[in-house]
Design a protein around this motif. Structure first.
Motif, PDB file in Angstrom:
ATOM      1  N   ILE A 141     -20.153  21.307 -23.123  1.00 52.76           N
ATOM      2  CA  ILE A 141     -20.869  20.054 -22.890  1.00 52.76           C
ATOM      3  C   ILE A 141     -22.373  20.296 -22.915  1.00 52.76           C
ATOM      4  CG2 ILE A 141     -21.266  18.222 -21.195  1.00 52.76           C
ATOM      5  CD1 ILE A 141     -18.384  18.593 -20.284  1.00 52.76           C
ATOM      6  N   GLU A 142     -22.826  21.414 -22.379  1.00 51.67           N
ATOM      7  CA  GLU A 142     -24.257  21.699 -22.363  1.00 51.67           C
ATOM      8  C   GLU A 142     -24.823  21.934 -23.766  1.00 51.67           C
ATOM      9  OE1 GLU A 142     -24.611  25.012 -19.764  1.00 51.67           O
ATOM     10  OE2 GLU A 142     -24.686  23.781 -17.954  1.00 51.67           O
ATOM     11  N   GLY A 143     -23.967  22.136 -24.743  1.00 52.67           N
ATOM     12  CA  GLY A 143     -24.438  22.316 -26.112  1.00 52.67           C
ATOM     13  C   GLY A 143     -24.619  21.016 -26.876  1.00 52.67           C
ATOM     14  N   ILE A 144     -24.350  19.874 -26.259  1.00 48.35           N
ATOM     15  CA  ILE A 144     -24.522  18.588 -26.938  1.00 48.35           C
ATOM     16  C   ILE A 144     -26.011  18.334 -27.132  1.00 48.35           C
ATOM     17  CG2 ILE A 144     -24.067  16.120 -26.842  1.00 48.35           C
ATOM     18  CD1 ILE A 144     -21.689  16.720 -25.050  1.00 48.35           C
ATOM     19  N   SER A 145     -26.395  17.960 -28.347  1.00 53.93           N
ATOM     20  CA  SER A 145     -27.811  17.786 -28.666  1.00 53.93           C
ATOM     21  C   SER A 145     -28.191  16.360 -29.030  1.00 53.93           C
ATOM     22  CB  SER A 145     -28.200  18.709 -29.831  1.00 53.93           C
ATOM     23  OG  SER A 145     -27.423  18.418 -30.982  1.00 53.93           O
ATOM     24  N   ARG A 146     -27.259  15.440 -29.096  1.00 56.50           N
ATOM     25  CA  ARG A 146     -27.599  14.067 -29.483  1.00 56.50           C
ATOM     26  C   ARG A 146     -26.996  13.088 -28.489  1.00 56.50           C
ATOM     27  NH1 ARG A 146     -23.426  12.331 -34.185  1.00 56.50           N
ATOM     28  NH2 ARG A 146     -21.659  13.623 -33.577  1.00 56.50           N
ATOM     29  N   VAL A 187     -27.145   6.833 -24.157  1.00 56.31           N
ATOM     30  CA  VAL A 187     -26.632   7.602 -23.026  1.00 56.31           C
ATOM     31  C   VAL A 187     -26.941   9.067 -23.289  1.00 56.31           C
ATOM     32  CG1 VAL A 187     -24.598   8.276 -21.703  1.00 56.31           C
ATOM     33  CG2 VAL A 187     -24.808   5.943 -22.551  1.00 56.31           C
ATOM     34  N   ASP A 188     -27.644   9.695 -22.382  1.00 58.54           N
ATOM     35  CA  ASP A 188     -27.982  11.114 -22.508  1.00 58.54           C
ATOM     36  C   ASP A 188     -26.765  11.929 -22.084  1.00 58.54           C
ATOM     37  OD1 ASP A 188     -29.164  13.531 -22.799  1.00 58.54           O
ATOM     38  OD2 ASP A 188     -30.688  13.252 -21.241  1.00 58.54           O
ATOM     39  N   LEU A 189     -26.107  12.580 -23.042  1.00 58.25           N
ATOM     40  CA  LEU A 189     -24.909  13.362 -22.742  1.00 58.25           C
ATOM     41  C   LEU A 189     -25.217  14.749 -22.190  1.00 58.25           C
ATOM     42  CD1 LEU A 189     -22.747  12.462 -25.872  1.00 58.25           C
ATOM     43  CD2 LEU A 189     -22.803  11.341 -23.638  1.00 58.25           C
ATOM     44  N   ASN A 190     -26.446  15.188 -22.271  1.00 58.02           N
ATOM     45  CA  ASN A 190     -26.821  16.505 -21.738  1.00 58.02           C
ATOM     46  C   ASN A 190     -28.120  16.356 -20.955  1.00 58.02           C
ATOM     47  OD1 ASN A 190     -27.085  19.208 -21.187  1.00 58.02           O
ATOM     48  ND2 ASN A 190     -27.680  19.795 -23.257  1.00 58.02           N
ATOM     49  N   PRO A 191     -28.042  15.921 -19.690  1.00 53.93           N
ATOM     50  CA  PRO A 191     -29.271  15.696 -18.914  1.00 53.93           C
ATOM     51  C   PRO A 191     -30.039  16.959 -18.556  1.00 53.93           C
ATOM     52  CG  PRO A 191     -27.373  14.543 -17.974  1.00 53.93           C
ATOM     53  CD  PRO A 191     -26.839  15.511 -18.968  1.00 53.93           C
ATOM     54  N   GLY A 192     -29.454  18.144 -18.738  1.00 51.81           N
ATOM     55  CA  GLY A 192     -30.155  19.378 -18.417  1.00 51.81           C
ATOM     56  C   GLY A 192     -29.384  20.233 -17.429  1.00 51.81           C
ATOM     57  N   ARG A 197     -25.506  21.428 -11.878  1.00 52.29           N
ATOM     58  CA  ARG A 197     -25.345  22.402 -10.793  1.00 52.29           C
ATOM     59  C   ARG A 197     -24.102  22.080  -9.966  1.00 52.29           C
ATOM     60  NH1 ARG A 197     -31.610  22.728  -8.602  1.00 52.29           N
ATOM     61  NH2 ARG A 197     -32.457  23.874 -10.409  1.00 52.29           N
ATOM     62  N   PRO A 198     -23.410  23.122  -9.495  1.00 53.03           N
ATOM     63  CA  PRO A 198     -22.178  22.866  -8.726  1.00 53.03           C
ATOM     64  C   PRO A 198     -22.404  22.011  -7.483  1.00 53.03           C
ATOM     65  CG  PRO A 198     -22.296  25.163  -9.403  1.00 53.03           C
ATOM     66  CD  PRO A 198     -23.618  24.569  -9.733  1.00 53.03           C
ATOM     67  N   THR A 199     -23.583  22.099  -6.876  1.00 49.13           N
ATOM     68  CA  THR A 199     -23.826  21.331  -5.655  1.00 49.13           C
ATOM     69  C   THR A 199     -23.927  19.830  -5.912  1.00 49.13           C
ATOM     70  OG1 THR A 199     -26.203  21.734  -5.953  1.00 49.13           O
ATOM     71  CG2 THR A 199     -24.981  23.266  -4.546  1.00 49.13           C
ATOM     72  N   THR A 200     -24.223  19.426  -7.139  1.00 49.23           N
ATOM     73  CA  THR A 200     -24.346  17.999  -7.440  1.00 49.23           C
ATOM     74  C   THR A 200     -22.988  17.312  -7.571  1.00 49.23           C
ATOM     75  OG1 THR A 200     -24.470  18.446  -9.822  1.00 49.23           O
ATOM     76  CG2 THR A 200     -26.547  18.403  -8.599  1.00 49.23           C
ATOM     77  N   GLY A 201     -21.944  18.061  -7.936  1.00 50.46           N
ATOM     78  CA  GLY A 201     -20.627  17.463  -8.133  1.00 50.46           C
ATOM     79  C   GLY A 201     -20.515  16.598  -9.364  1.00 50.46           C
ATOM     80  N   HIS A 202     -21.395  16.805 -10.346  1.00 50.55           N
ATOM     81  CA  HIS A 202     -21.361  15.987 -11.558  1.00 50.55           C
ATOM     82  C   HIS A 202     -20.320  16.449 -12.568  1.00 50.55           C
ATOM     83  CE1 HIS A 202     -25.782  14.602 -10.769  1.00 50.55           C
ATOM     84  NE2 HIS A 202     -24.893  13.920 -10.064  1.00 50.55           N
ATOM     85  N   MET A 223     -16.440  13.646 -14.445  1.00 51.25           N
ATOM     86  CA  MET A 223     -17.843  13.996 -14.598  1.00 51.25           C
ATOM     87  C   MET A 223     -18.707  12.766 -14.396  1.00 51.25           C
ATOM     88  SD  MET A 223     -17.804  14.608 -18.721  1.00 51.25           S
ATOM     89  CE  MET A 223     -19.525  15.032 -18.725  1.00 51.25           C
ATOM     90  N   ALA A 224     -19.985  13.004 -14.213  1.00 51.46           N
ATOM     91  CA  ALA A 224     -20.956  11.934 -14.025  1.00 51.46           C
ATOM     92  C   ALA A 224     -22.052  12.081 -15.067  1.00 51.46           C
ATOM     93  CB  ALA A 224     -21.552  11.989 -12.623  1.00 51.46           C
ATOM     94  N   LEU A 225     -22.490  10.936 -15.602  1.00 48.55           N
ATOM     95  CA  LEU A 225     -23.562  10.899 -16.587  1.00 48.55           C
ATOM     96  C   LEU A 225     -24.603   9.877 -16.148  1.00 48.55           C
ATOM     97  CD1 LEU A 225     -21.623  11.028 -19.981  1.00 48.55           C
ATOM     98  CD2 LEU A 225     -22.996  12.845 -18.955  1.00 48.55           C
ATOM     99  N   PRO A 226     -25.847  10.027 -16.629  1.00 57.02           N
ATOM    100  CA  PRO A 226     -26.875   9.027 -16.284  1.00 57.02           C
ATOM    101  C   PRO A 226     -26.526   7.654 -16.850  1.00 57.02           C
ATOM    102  CG  PRO A 226     -27.862  11.030 -17.149  1.00 57.02           C
ATOM    103  CD  PRO A 226     -26.400  11.145 -17.404  1.00 57.02           C
ATOM    104  N   LEU A 227     -27.051   6.636 -16.196  1.00 58.23           N
ATOM    105  CA  LEU A 227     -26.814   5.262 -16.649  1.00 58.23           C
ATOM    106  C   LEU A 227     -27.365   5.063 -18.057  1.00 58.23           C
ATOM    107  CD1 LEU A 227     -27.740   3.354 -13.382  1.00 58.23           C
ATOM    108  CD2 LEU A 227     -25.466   3.523 -14.404  1.00 58.23           C
TER     109      LEU A 227
END
Length: 333
Positions: A141-146, A187-192, A197-202, A223-227
């Motif tokens: 998922i972290e490799g998504i660029s678009r 929708v940003d599929l890779n917010p950074g 981080r594990p503590t966020t629970g995303h 999973m959770a993604l930005p609005l």
């Protein structure tokens, strides 16, 4: 008269020895170190050899050198040994890359199921690679660029009016147009990295059933993604000129009089009309609920489909699992 005289010695031992070739002459004594040079040398006697003569021994033969192994052959042997030791990990990586590549070009091929494992891990019926599934899926998922785009078309009506009154004499002309706008929510599929981080629970992956007896395992991903983000500028919205058209016109009672008709031209500039229509379309795409809600819904659906079918599903399938539950919740940054 001839006189013959014969002389004889009284002692024969004092007589002069014979000539050198006389056999009755006694042999000469051997030379000693105290004798002066040339140590009893005579012309008929050879010189002494100062050192004994050693006959030459057999010729030494050097052993034949072994041929050197080329450097590429050494590296090939080392790589082959490493690949043999880590053959399970190598086979798993090759199948995962092959599965992702085939899925990317749209080819559906059933590949053998090989689970990841290290050489020092014992292979038993109850072994599983649960700890590797979550990090590998998250890495994918972290490799998504678009981003994901939710595009919608919407129609609206706007009026353009030109007024050039002459003192108290009214002079104006207006036209109403039908326009079709096009806008997209992203929708940003890779917010950074901080978002995951594990503590966020995303991101959470649960193994519901482990692979066993040839049957694939089952996993659930939430999973959770930005609005979704609405258009940020007027240039993010376009107007379709082929579908836009005038629907009505109106003017003052003095139009097209002699004075008013000379001041006002009913043929409006296309650039002026497009700029006005684009500005109105941007306002509706960011404030009108009947336009913003479909944009957000479409963007969420596109993001869910893209991240499930293109990234999570192929990865868990390559690991020997089936994605049975998948959900996305939308959170503010």
């Amino acid at each position: 008269m001839v006189r013959i005289v014969i002389q004889r010695t009284a002692r024969p031992d004092l007589a002069d020895p014979g000539a050198p070739g006389d056999p009755s002459r006694p042999p000469a004594p051997p030379p000693v170190s105290t004798d002066s040079y040339p140590y009893g040398y005579t012309r008929t006697r050879p010189l002494r050899d100062p050192a004994p003569y050693w006959p030459p021994g057999p010729r030494r033969r050097w052993p034949r050198l072994r041929p050197r192994i080329p450097r590429w052959a050494k590296w090939a042997i080392i790589i082959g040994l490493v690949g043999f030791v880590f053959r399970r990990a190598v086979a798993w990586a090759v199948l995962a890359a092959l599965s992702a590549g085939l899925h990317l070009i749209g080819v559906n091929v059933h590949l053998p199921n090989i689970r990841f494992g290290w050489p020092w891990q014992s292979v038993t019926a109850g072994t599983s690679t649960n700890t590797m599934v979550g990090p590998l899926v998250l890495q994918k998922i972290e490799g998504i660029s678009r981003p994901a785009l939710g595009t919608e078309h919407f129609s609206f009506v706007f009026t353009h009016k030109v007024s050039k009154s002459i003192a108290l004499w009214p002079c104006w002309y207006s036209a109403t147009f039908y326009a079709v706008g096009r806008a997209s929510a992203t929708v940003d599929l890779n917010p950074g990295p901080a978002w995951w981080r594990p503590t966020t629970g995303h991101f959470q992956l649960r193994v519901l059933r482990e692979p066993a007896a040839g049957a694939p395992g089952r996993v659930a991903v939430s999973m959770a993604l930005p609005l979704p983000q609405l258009p940020q500028s007027v240039h993010d919205v376009t107007v379709d000129n082929t579908l836009s058209k005038p629907i009505s016109t109106d003017h003052s009672f003095s139009y097209p009089g002699l004075g008013c008709g000379a001041l006002i031209q009913p043929q409006f500039s296309q650039s002026v009309l497009y700029a006005q229509a684009q500005s109105m379309a941007f306002d509706q795409a960011t404030h009108l609920a009947s336009v913003t809600q479909p944009l957000i819904s479409t963007a969420e659906a596109q993001a869910t489909t893209m991240i499930r079918n293109n990234f999570i599903q192929p990865t868990v399938n390559a690991l020997g699992y089936t994605l049975t539950q998948f959900s996305i919740r939308w959170a503010a940054r």
